[in-house]
Design an enzyme around this catalytic site. Structure first.
Site, PDB file in Angstrom:
ATOM      1  CB  CYS A 222      -0.964   5.633  -9.430  1.00 19.12           C
ATOM      2  SG  CYS A 222      -2.136   4.943 -10.619  1.00 19.12           S
ATOM      3  CG  HIS A 301       5.075  17.597 -11.808  1.00 20.69           C
ATOM      4  ND1 HIS A 301       4.825  17.590 -13.163  1.00 20.69           N
ATOM      5  CD2 HIS A 301       3.849  17.606 -11.207  1.00 20.69           C
ATOM      6  CE1 HIS A 301       3.522  17.595 -13.377  1.00 20.69           C
ATOM      7  NE2 HIS A 301       2.900  17.603 -12.207  1.00 20.69           N
ATOM      8  CG  HIS A 385      11.188  -3.911   4.413  1.00 20.38           C
ATOM      9  ND1 HIS A 385      11.173  -5.285   4.354  1.00 20.38           N
ATOM     10  CD2 HIS A 385      11.524  -3.585   5.695  1.00 20.38           C
ATOM     11  CE1 HIS A 385      11.468  -5.779   5.552  1.00 20.38           C
ATOM     12  NE2 HIS A 385      11.679  -4.767   6.381  1.00 20.38           N
ATOM     13  CG  HIS A 418      -1.401 -13.053  -7.588  1.00 20.46           C
ATOM     14  ND1 HIS A 418      -1.614 -13.710  -8.772  1.00 20.46           N
ATOM     15  CD2 HIS A 418      -1.854 -13.888  -6.627  1.00 20.46           C
ATOM     16  CE1 HIS A 418      -2.154 -14.886  -8.540  1.00 20.46           C
ATOM     17  NE2 HIS A 418      -2.315 -15.023  -7.242  1.00 20.46           N
ATOM     18  CG  ASN A 422      -2.826   0.053 -10.629  1.00 24.33           C
ATOM     19  OD1 ASN A 422      -2.775   0.653  -9.559  1.00 24.33           O
ATOM     20  ND2 ASN A 422      -2.451   0.605 -11.766  1.00 24.33           N
TER      21      ASN A 422
END
Length: 494
Positions: A222, A301, A385, A418, A422
């Site tokens: 992701c 990593h 943000h 929501h 994902n």
């Protein structure tokens, strides 16, 4: 009762003491230079023009020395500007919005699960419990092809074409970019890696130039979207007057797990379809229309550690069915990766006041008492943000707690989870779009995008807003943003 220390979070006096400390440290040079400059100006006014001219003549500047000094200044300035990295701008981006026909309410999802797992009702009940606690809503979408048993390669390609081409069409429309003017193309998709590649599919569709620099990233989880940003930045440093298009997506059709292993059923409940297309540029002419400027990219990593390497692992279960196994140690491993990442990022973005407090805390723990609670820097002073990868409710909750963020700071992440679920590497762009749709993005605001990925990786990208964005008139949130006028915790409560 023995006296106790006041609670820092509720003590008004200590709050203002800390504000005063931050103001003093962060603006030390300004506070020091202002009285010095004022004293110089007062002294010059007191001396008068004749004394100033006399002082200037007494310095005895030689013409050759003056010319050499000017040449040296010009030479140093030229070297500095030539060695300075090229500025990379985010011109615009586009997020794929699934059609209503792909919507999968809880009832539909569970009916599908019962048909697939009809011999194991406990696995069906397990998925229902996970779904109820996931933070997903009733409007998330899955590709229609997941109902095929088995799913076909043609169906997977069809999903890829639907989400990728829609996002890119919208990007070209927004930016006015001609497809043949694309210099660099990067496509990232972790689980679906066909031949020819997805980047070749895009080149074929839009008839891109034969000398385009194209890359296809797979298997990177992701966080691959931010890895693509890092790759694009490096390429734009060596290719002047160029642009780069990044496509971030995840193709679910061939990767829907149809077995009974609970650790491998979790992705079924969380992942949903989505994609984002992003245009980056190093052209100075794009500075005036670009939305953001790229400030920092920090990649961590931890694949050298065996537990980290295996915590998100694609494998076959005992029945030979392939799926993604999520380890129980995932959150602890993500926490360690985040700690390493922000240790590197902190000095780049935090104000001096927070860095000093963190250093003093570190020295105190090393020298005086190792059991002292470490000082957690206030990242709210560095960013306006936060876009936290919408990997699940637990991920957002943990980062909100550890970084001491408010409900508004994580609102974009919760609402994206929501509304869209994902969507893997593209979720960060849905979150950024949510902030813009709310009209909260102002000129000079800083945005921190945080993503986690298999391997295990934690990546951060920092953007600075170039211009105020007064809410979006198009995009994935236009038909539902009014339903969320403010962040209401009841919307995503368990």
């Amino acid at each position: 009762m023995p006296p106790t220390l006041p609670e820092f979070s509720s003590s008004v006096k200590l709050k203002y003491v800390k504000l005063g400390y931050q103001c003093l440290v962060n603006h030390f040079l300004s506070l020091l230079l202002i009285p010095i400059m004022a004293a110089i100006v007062v002294e010059l006014l007191r001396m008068g023009p004749e004394q100033i001219l006399s002082l200037w003549n007494s310095l005895h500047f030689d013409l050759v020395q003056t010319l050499c000094s000017v040449f040296l200044v010009i030479f140093i300035s030229t070297v500095y500007f030539m060695s300075k990295p090229r500025t990379v701008y985010l011109v615009d981006y586009s997020c794929y919005k699934p059609p209503l026909t792909c919507r999968v309410p809880f009832a539909t999802f569970m009916e599908h699960s019962r048909l697939i797992l009809k011999d194991n009702p406990k696995s069906v009940e397990f998925q229902m419990r996970i779904l109820e606690r996931s933070g997903l809503g009733e409007e998330t979408c899955l590709p229609p092809a997941i109902h095929y048993i088995p799913p076909t390669m043609e169906a997977a390609r069809g999903e890829a074409q639907m989400v990728v081409f829609s996002a890119m069409d919208d990007l070209f429309k927004k930016t006015g970019l001609n497809p043949r003017d694309v210099d660099i193309l990067i496509v990232n998709c972790s689980l679906f890696s066909p031949t020819p590649s997805l980047s070749a599919m895009v080149i074929n569709k839009y008839k891109l130039r034969s000398n385009i620099k194209s890359f296809n990233l797979s298997g990177m989880g992701c966080s691959a979207g931010l890895i693509s940003v890092d790759l694009a930045r490096d390429l734009l440093q060596v290719h002047p007057n160029s642009n780069a298009v990044i496509v971030s997506t995840e193709i679910l059709t061939p990767n829907y797990y149809k077995g009974n292993d609970r650790a491998m059923l979790l992705p079924n409940c969380l992942f949903r379809m989505g994609a984002a297309a992003i245009l980056l540029s190093n052209r100075r002419t794009d500075r005036w229309r670009a939305k953001y400027r790229l400030c920092h990219v920090v990649r961590t990593h931890r694949g050298a550690d065996d537990k980290s390497y295996c915590c998100v692992y694609e494998k076959e279960d005992k029945d030979g069915k392939v799926g993604i196994n999520l380890s129980k140690d995932l959150m602890a491993i993500a926490g360690e990766a985040l700690k390493s990442n922000i240790t590197t990022l902190g000095p780049l973005v935090l104000p001096a006041s927070e860095q000093i407090l963190f250093l003093l805390s570190l020295i105190g723990r090393k020298i005086f008492n190792p059991k002292w609670k470490p000082y957690i820097p206030d990242f709210r002073l560095a960013f306006e943000h936060f876009c936290i990868h919408a990997g699940g409710r637990a991920v957002i909750d943990e980062l909100q707690k550890n970084l001491q963020l408010s409900s508004e700071h994580v609102e974009a992440s919760r609402m994206t989870l929501h509304r869209f679920g994902n969507t893997s590497s593209s979720s960060l762009w849905y979150e950024l779009s949510y902030i813009e749709a709310k009209g909260r993005m102002r000129h000079g605001d800083r945005v921190w995008q945080i993503a986690f990925g298999s391997g295990f990786k934690c990546n951060s990208v920092v953007w600075k807003c170039n211009r105020t964005i007064k809410g979006l008139t198009d995009g994935p949130w236009t038909d539902c943003i009014d339903r969320y006028p403010v962040y209401i915790p009841e919307i995503v409560k368990l």
